[in-house]
Enzyme design. Structure first.
Site, mmCIF file in Angstrom:
data_model
loop_
_atom_site.group_PDB
_atom_site.id
_atom_site.type_symbol
_atom_site.label_atom_id
_atom_site.label_comp_id
_atom_site.label_asym_id
_atom_site.label_seq_id
_atom_site.Cartn_x
_atom_site.Cartn_y
_atom_site.Cartn_z
ATOM 1 C CG HIS A 3 25.781 -49.617 -131.853
ATOM 2 N ND1 HIS A 3 25.206 -49.097 -132.983
ATOM 3 C CD2 HIS A 3 25.788 -48.624 -130.940
ATOM 4 C CE1 HIS A 3 24.892 -47.825 -132.781
ATOM 5 N NE2 HIS A 3 25.229 -47.518 -131.533
ATOM 6 C CG ASN A 47 22.815 -48.555 -129.205
ATOM 7 O OD1 ASN A 47 22.945 -47.743 -128.292
ATOM 8 N ND2 ASN A 47 22.432 -48.201 -130.416
ATOM 9 C CD GLU A 48 19.571 -45.663 -130.088
ATOM 10 O OE1 GLU A 48 19.692 -44.542 -129.590
ATOM 11 O OE2 GLU A 48 19.583 -45.869 -131.319
ATOM 12 C CD GLU A 254 24.051 -42.883 -128.935
ATOM 13 O OE1 GLU A 254 23.277 -42.166 -129.616
ATOM 14 O OE2 GLU A 254 24.315 -44.054 -129.248
#
Length: 348
Positions: A3, A47-48, A254
């Site tokens: 992350h 993440n992302e 999320e």
């Protein structure tokens, strides 16, 4: 698993723009699987990854490489992030799955896109381009090992305009394709709100300093204040995944709306989550498999570029001015308690 917290020593070597990161990430994943795999059944590798990559071409996100590498290092980071994910997935299936029986995903940031002029074919085409650029660049390699053609065409257009002969986006080898294709068990995604989109004008294209934005060729404006579009947009994203990844299992990792400091915006927060959960209910009734849903967030926290005080997403408030960081239930707490304990939406 990751992350946005890359060790400095790896960043000094180029970070996500260095192809050696694939081996480093696989080694890290091996440690995690070995150490925690008996307790973890659902993993997301990165993440992302879009924001991981963007950080290699601007000064918004760490490591703040700067715009000099925009449209070059960010594409390298996209490629390496995908291959790192695939390496971790392959390792898990080969070495750990038989005993641990876990599932693995990438975790995507998503947004919905609406044409500025719904009657304009060009504006509607921008919706497709925006999805290809923000999501398809990651999901299409997982489906068939290629990048979206619209993205490749736009890169070629920019290169011609800017007289660039360097190959800025490198496609995958046949061996890499085999590692990438179907290297996921479910799809995790984060969703908040939507954008309005239209084509860049020629003047806007010429004036744009970022190659990545030129490649996109689309002007985006925030549509976050339109809550009805936020709800419709969630379903738009779900339907995009269903269509483009052949109805995968989904997990909403999320979802939330921020509140301003020192203002009770509970009514807005409840309306937002009620609307999203209603869209999830509709999707489930259509046969879409949604494994789970997470509110962002349990408590107010650091919101990256916004800090601790501007955007408060928590179900619990946190007093960051107090060294003890006391937490307090927000007025919307009871709504979430009922949702999570009864698994039904309380009546309005």
């Amino acid at each position: 698993m990751y992350h946005w917290d890359l060790p400095n020593i790896l960043q000094d070597l180029g970070g996500w723009s260095n192809p050696n990161i694939v081996g480093y990430f696989e080694n890290y994943a091996n440690f995690l699987f070995k150490t925690f795999g008996s307790q973890v059944k659902l993993w997301t590798t990165i993440n992302e990854p879009r924001f991981v990559a963007i950080a290699y071409g601007d000064e918004t996100f760490a490591p703040n490489i700067g715009e000099v590498f925009n449209g070059i290092a960010d594409y390298m980071a996209i490629r390496n992030a995908l291959l790192s994910h695939a390496a971790a997935y392959k390792l898990y299936k080969k070495k750990y799955f038989a005993k641990q029986q876990g599932e693995i995903s990438l975790c995507f940031d998503t947004a919905a896109y609406f044409p500025v002029n719904p009657d304009s074919p060009e504006d509607n085409e921008c919706v497709s381009k925006a999805f290809d650029f923000s999501l398809g660049v990651f999901t299409q390699p997982l489906k068939n090992g290629t990048f979206p053609q619209s993205l490749l065409d736009q890169v070629a257009r920019t290169d011609k305009h800017e007289n660039i002969s360097l190959k800025r986006i490198v496609e995958f080898t046949e061996s890499e394709k085999q590692d990438l294709i179907r290297s996921y068990d479910f799809i995790a995604f984060n969703y908040y709100d939507s954008y309005n989109v239209r084509p860049m004008t020629e003047d806007e294209f010429k004036a744009e300093k970022y190659l990545l934005n030129k490649d996109l060729g689309v002007k985006l404006s925030s549509n976050a204040d339109n809550m009805d579009d936020t709800f419709k947009g969630f379903t738009q994203v779900v339907e995009w995944f269903v269509k483009n990844l052949d109805n995968p299992k989904l997990f909403v990792t999320e979802n939330g709306i921020y509140e301003k400091p020192n203002v009770d915006e509970s009514e807005k927060k409840i309306k937002y989550h009620r609307g999203i959960l209603t869209e999830i209910h509709k999707a489930l009734n259509k046969g879409v498999v949604i494994k789970g849903y997470c509110v962002w967030s349990f408590m107010d926290s650091l919101e990256w570029t916004s800090g601790y005080f501007k955007k408060l997403f928590g179900i619990y408030s946190v007093d960051f001015n107090d060294p003890e960081r006391p937490r307090t239930k927000k007025p919307s707490f009871e709504f979430f308690r009922k949702v999570f304990t009864t698994r039904t939406l309380p009546p309005v």
